[in-house]
Design an enzyme around this catalytic site. Structure first.
Site, PDB file in Angstrom:
ATOM      1  N   HIS A  18      26.689  -9.598 -53.968  1.00  0.00           N
ATOM      2  CA  HIS A  18      26.071  -9.489 -52.638  1.00  0.00           C
ATOM      3  C   HIS A  18      25.118  -8.291 -52.604  1.00  0.00           C
ATOM      4  O   HIS A  18      24.041  -8.362 -52.034  1.00  0.00           O
ATOM      5  CB  HIS A  18      27.134  -9.271 -51.553  1.00  0.00           C
ATOM      6  CG  HIS A  18      28.078 -10.426 -51.373  1.00  0.00           C
ATOM      7  ND1 HIS A  18      29.396 -10.368 -51.754  1.00  0.00           N
ATOM      8  CD2 HIS A  18      27.892 -11.653 -50.841  1.00  0.00           C
ATOM      9  CE1 HIS A  18      29.993 -11.509 -51.463  1.00  0.00           C
ATOM     10  NE2 HIS A  18      29.111 -12.314 -50.909  1.00  0.00           N
ATOM     11  N   GLN A  59      32.522 -25.008 -43.379  1.00  0.00           N
ATOM     12  CA  GLN A  59      32.328 -25.315 -44.794  1.00  0.00           C
ATOM     13  C   GLN A  59      33.649 -25.364 -45.570  1.00  0.00           C
ATOM     14  O   GLN A  59      33.643 -25.418 -46.785  1.00  0.00           O
ATOM     15  CB  GLN A  59      31.326 -24.355 -45.433  1.00  0.00           C
ATOM     16  CG  GLN A  59      31.734 -22.902 -45.501  1.00  0.00           C
ATOM     17  CD  GLN A  59      30.569 -22.006 -45.915  1.00  0.00           C
ATOM     18  OE1 GLN A  59      29.663 -21.734 -45.148  1.00  0.00           O
ATOM     19  NE2 GLN A  59      30.574 -21.543 -47.150  1.00  0.00           N
ATOM     20  N   GLN A 117      23.875 -24.993 -53.577  1.00  0.00           N
ATOM     21  CA  GLN A 117      23.701 -24.486 -52.206  1.00  0.00           C
ATOM     22  C   GLN A 117      22.268 -24.003 -52.008  1.00  0.00           C
ATOM     23  O   GLN A 117      21.609 -24.329 -51.015  1.00  0.00           O
ATOM     24  CB  GLN A 117      24.692 -23.343 -51.964  1.00  0.00           C
ATOM     25  CG  GLN A 117      24.401 -22.504 -50.722  1.00  0.00           C
ATOM     26  CD  GLN A 117      25.485 -21.483 -50.428  1.00  0.00           C
ATOM     27  OE1 GLN A 117      26.549 -21.838 -49.933  1.00  0.00           O
ATOM     28  NE2 GLN A 117      25.242 -20.220 -50.708  1.00  0.00           N
ATOM     29  N   MET A 156      29.886 -14.239 -46.221  1.00  0.00           N
ATOM     30  CA  MET A 156      31.172 -14.456 -45.549  1.00  0.00           C
ATOM     31  C   MET A 156      32.055 -13.220 -45.759  1.00  0.00           C
ATOM     32  O   MET A 156      33.284 -13.298 -45.648  1.00  0.00           O
ATOM     33  CB  MET A 156      31.854 -15.708 -46.095  1.00  0.00           C
ATOM     34  CG  MET A 156      31.013 -16.969 -45.843  1.00  0.00           C
ATOM     35  SD  MET A 156      31.963 -18.494 -45.799  1.00  0.00           S
ATOM     36  CE  MET A 156      32.666 -18.512 -47.415  1.00  0.00           C
ATOM     37  N   GLN A 183      29.440  -6.742 -56.003  1.00  0.00           N
ATOM     38  CA  GLN A 183      28.130  -6.346 -56.546  1.00  0.00           C
ATOM     39  C   GLN A 183      27.101  -7.473 -56.465  1.00  0.00           C
ATOM     40  O   GLN A 183      25.899  -7.225 -56.375  1.00  0.00           O
ATOM     41  CB  GLN A 183      28.269  -5.904 -58.013  1.00  0.00           C
ATOM     42  CG  GLN A 183      29.000  -4.590 -58.189  1.00  0.00           C
ATOM     43  CD  GLN A 183      28.276  -3.424 -57.494  1.00  0.00           C
ATOM     44  OE1 GLN A 183      27.056  -3.355 -57.488  1.00  0.00           O
ATOM     45  NE2 GLN A 183      29.040  -2.536 -56.894  1.00  0.00           N
ATOM     46  N   VAL A 215      25.414 -12.073 -60.925  1.00  0.00           N
ATOM     47  CA  VAL A 215      25.901 -10.766 -61.417  1.00  0.00           C
ATOM     48  C   VAL A 215      27.276 -11.012 -62.036  1.00  0.00           C
ATOM     49  O   VAL A 215      28.121 -11.695 -61.452  1.00  0.00           O
ATOM     50  CB  VAL A 215      25.993  -9.739 -60.264  1.00  0.00           C
ATOM     51  CG1 VAL A 215      26.519  -8.402 -60.776  1.00  0.00           C
ATOM     52  CG2 VAL A 215      24.617  -9.553 -59.627  1.00  0.00           C
ATOM     53  N   SER A 235      32.564 -13.211 -57.802  1.00  0.00           N
ATOM     54  CA  SER A 235      32.819 -14.105 -56.672  1.00  0.00           C
ATOM     55  C   SER A 235      33.939 -13.508 -55.841  1.00  0.00           C
ATOM     56  O   SER A 235      34.892 -12.929 -56.398  1.00  0.00           O
ATOM     57  CB  SER A 235      33.267 -15.474 -57.199  1.00  0.00           C
ATOM     58  OG  SER A 235      33.877 -16.218 -56.154  1.00  0.00           O
ATOM     59  N   GLY A 280      33.870 -10.052 -47.857  1.00  0.00           N
ATOM     60  CA  GLY A 280      34.487  -9.946 -49.190  1.00  0.00           C
ATOM     61  C   GLY A 280      33.426  -9.504 -50.189  1.00  0.00           C
ATOM     62  O   GLY A 280      33.326 -10.036 -51.295  1.00  0.00           O
ATOM     63  N   LEU A 281      32.646  -8.502 -49.788  1.00  0.00           N
ATOM     64  CA  LEU A 281      31.430  -8.173 -50.538  1.00  0.00           C
ATOM     65  C   LEU A 281      31.731  -7.585 -51.923  1.00  0.00           C
ATOM     66  O   LEU A 281      32.685  -6.845 -52.104  1.00  0.00           O
ATOM     67  CB  LEU A 281      30.587  -7.172 -49.737  1.00  0.00           C
ATOM     68  CG  LEU A 281      30.126  -7.647 -48.347  1.00  0.00           C
ATOM     69  CD1 LEU A 281      29.224  -6.597 -47.717  1.00  0.00           C
ATOM     70  CD2 LEU A 281      29.429  -9.000 -48.402  1.00  0.00           C
TER      71      LEU A 281
END
Ligand code: PAF
Length: 272
Positions: A39, A63, A155, A32, A37, A174, A183, A34-35
């Site tokens: 991701h 969601q 999930q 979604m 480490q 991570v 997050s 907002g990357l």
């Protein structure tokens, strides 16, 4: 190799079709945006397991409940694209809600009881919305493999059960230097909250190491957070531990102010 950015399904499929004709395997990392480490570690796994990597960036309205953070969710497309280009991701797919939900936002997937426990108790809509978007993205992209983070353990388990046709891989959590699981929502934390947040992983680690029992761990968490749940379950079934349990999951969700943090520790059960 340059990164191509596609916001049209047809153009995306043309590109993917050309790669497939050359016999190239395609890995997919849904995000979604907002990357961070976390991701990027999933993208690394995707690269190791395919010839081409596609990353999607789509903040999925299905969601989020009405009282949740859909409006505030970090949208950092420019920064995300720079990171993905640096990593030489082959393709970034940035669809609109109309493309993903051509028939509107009616819900068609119901994952049932497994979506009502743990995070699903507080967020009853969440796993239906996630499964719906992931299956739709799988149908559009038809990847060989897809990679998801272990931080969203429930999930991951539900996606393995309820989506089809794609091999699912997972990437370890991570963490920041002080243990906080990375997050996108960590951006919501105030300076003071950010100081408190690592207490979550500290407590889970103490529980894992046997320095606290479940009761004491809950008490300790409640000193810092509003506890949503802390449970120790079979990591494969997300049900109570039985004689057949080979992997155990310590799973937790808390609220720190209005920010909901989740974390887990998964480990092999000894002597099984
Ligand atoms: O984990 C996430 O970021 C999202 O739930 C996902 C899998 C991209 C679906 O919107």
């Amino acid at each position: 190799m340059s990164t191509v950015i596609k916001s049209s399904i047809l153009e995306l499929q043309e590109t993917l079709g050309a790669w497939r004709q050359q016999g190239q395997a395609i890995a997919f990392v849904p995000t979604m945006g907002g990357l961070h480490q976390g991701h990027l570690s999933l993208i690394k796994i995707a690269k190791e397991n395919s010839d081409r990597v596609v990353v999607s960036i789509f903040v999925n309205p299905m969601q989020f409940a009405e009282n949740e953070d859909f409006g505030e969710y970090p949208r950092t497309l420019g920064d995300d694209l720079s990171l993905l280009k640096e990593l030489q991701v082959d393709c970034v797919f940035t669809p609109t809600a109309e493309m993903i939900y051509p028939d509107g936002l009616g819900l068609t997937i119901d994952v049932g009881k497994v979506g009502q426990i743990l995070c699903g108790k507080t967020r009853p809509h969440f796993f239906n919305g996630v499964t719906q978007v992931v299956q739709r993205l799988f149908d559009i992209i038809e990847p060989d493999v897809a990679v998801f983070g272990q931080k969203d353990c429930q999930q991951l388990s539900i996606i393995k059960q309820f989506t089809s046709g794609v091999k699912i891989l997972s990437g370890a959590i991570v963490r920041e230097a002080d243990g906080l699981a990375m997050s996108t929502r960590n951006q919501y934390l105030s300076v003071d909250e950010r100081q408190i947040a690592p207490q979550l992983y500290r407590t889970l680690s103490q529980l894992h190491q046997g320095k606290l029992d479940l009761y004491m761990a809950k008490k300790q968490l409640q000193q810092y957070f509003k506890l949503d749940y802390l449970e120790i379950l079979d990591a494969n079934t997300l049900k109570q531990i039985t004689d057949n349990t080979s992997k155990i999951a310590i799973l937790c969700a808390v609220f720190l102010g209005s920010t909901r943090l989740i974390d887990n520790i998964i480990f092999r059960r000894e002597n099984v």
